[in-house]
Design an enzyme around this catalytic site. Sequence first.
Site, PDB file in Angstrom:
ATOM      1  N   LEU A 109       0.875  -1.167  -0.095  1.00 20.06           N
ATOM      2  CA  LEU A 109       0.089   0.032   0.059  1.00 20.06           C
ATOM      3  C   LEU A 109       0.769   1.094  -0.095  1.00 20.06           C
ATOM      4  CD1 LEU A 109      -2.622  -1.146   2.638  1.00 20.06           C
ATOM      5  CD2 LEU A 109      -2.706  -1.418  -0.028  1.00 20.06           C
ATOM      6  N   GLU A 110       0.777   2.057  -1.068  1.00 18.75           N
ATOM      7  CA  GLU A 110       1.758   3.319  -1.229  1.00 18.75           C
ATOM      8  C   GLU A 110       0.776   4.607  -0.655  1.00 18.75           C
ATOM      9  OE1 GLU A 110       3.584   2.944  -4.990  1.00 18.75           O
ATOM     10  OE2 GLU A 110       4.486   0.913  -4.547  1.00 18.75           O
ATOM     11  N   ASN A 111      -0.400   4.274  -0.375  1.00 14.52           N
ATOM     12  CA  ASN A 111      -1.165   5.548  -0.035  1.00 14.52           C
ATOM     13  C   ASN A 111      -1.692   5.445   1.247  1.00 14.52           C
ATOM     14  OD1 ASN A 111      -1.587   6.422  -2.981  1.00 14.52           O
ATOM     15  ND2 ASN A 111      -2.109   4.467  -3.209  1.00 14.52           N
TER      16      ASN A 111
END
Length: 334
Positions: free
Chosen positions: A158-160
């Site tokens: 997860l980059e958010n």
Amino acid sequence: GDCEAHTYTVAAYNDNGEGAKSDPASTSTTGCTTTPLPKHFLTGYWHNFDNPAVELKLSSVPKEYDLIAVSFGEASSTAGEVVFGIDPGLSASLGGYTDAQFKADVQTVHSRGQKVILSVGGEKGRVQVASSAAATRFADSVYALMQNYGFDGVDIDLENGLNATYMGQALRSLRAKAGSDLIITMAPQTIDMQSPGAEYFKLALNIKDILTVVHTQYYNSGSMLGCDKMAAYSQGTVNFMTALACIQLENGLRPDQVALGLPAGPGAAGGGIVAPSMVNQALTCLATKTNCGSFVPPNAYPGIRGAMTWSINWDASNNWNFSKTVKPHLATLP
């Protein structure tokens, strides 16, 4: 005996003889002590989409890849829910690759000793687990996908944003359903693992007892401090990989839970592309405290787990240079 595989079919009998047999069902006796992955292993991401890299069926992934992360499981409109299916664009590029063929390919790579996990997230991933309800939905939906497709676990990419509390709850729920063979990996960006206070690092420490490995992305990054806190190291160097991995190794993760994530070659990332031989050098430095750059770690970590690459498809585009170089080197580590 312990850990024996058995296959059963069921048939009914009466005075007229035997009825039709059921489909075979398989099970194993208890007492399995098989380790799901080698002491040092190579992970690669498999694209479920079209881009300039080579498109591949899952069955075309070479045996050098011990762990295949299928990218990506995506969010639905329900908070925490993960959905997956073969991308229509990819299917067309491969001449009509179906969900059924993909499931059969999962079984094929399993028969070669490879493991397959579903990576959740990616650059566009909007999976949010920020409540108990979302945590439950995440665990239920990922477990259903595991049963449906044959996945061996999950990768958190997860980059958010990530909530360590609720994602930890989700992963513990999933582990309770799937059992002790569940593979859990994480693919944080470098900024996410600069200190144990960061949410991703907190998550890793919170689930340390069930976590397989963290393969931090040592690419697409600005310069970062290493565990010596002396200087900002530049991506694309041996020092960057070793000094940043050292932060995890010296702050609570076991060496077998730390791996180095690097691009497979030109095209795979905007920055941080290294020759695969440099990945080998960094692994040897961390494992033995020899062959290092100017940064020398405070300890040797012979259990260092291995490497990850983005991606198998980009490796294919670069003549398999990454897997052919790094996988044999893993066998030389202590």
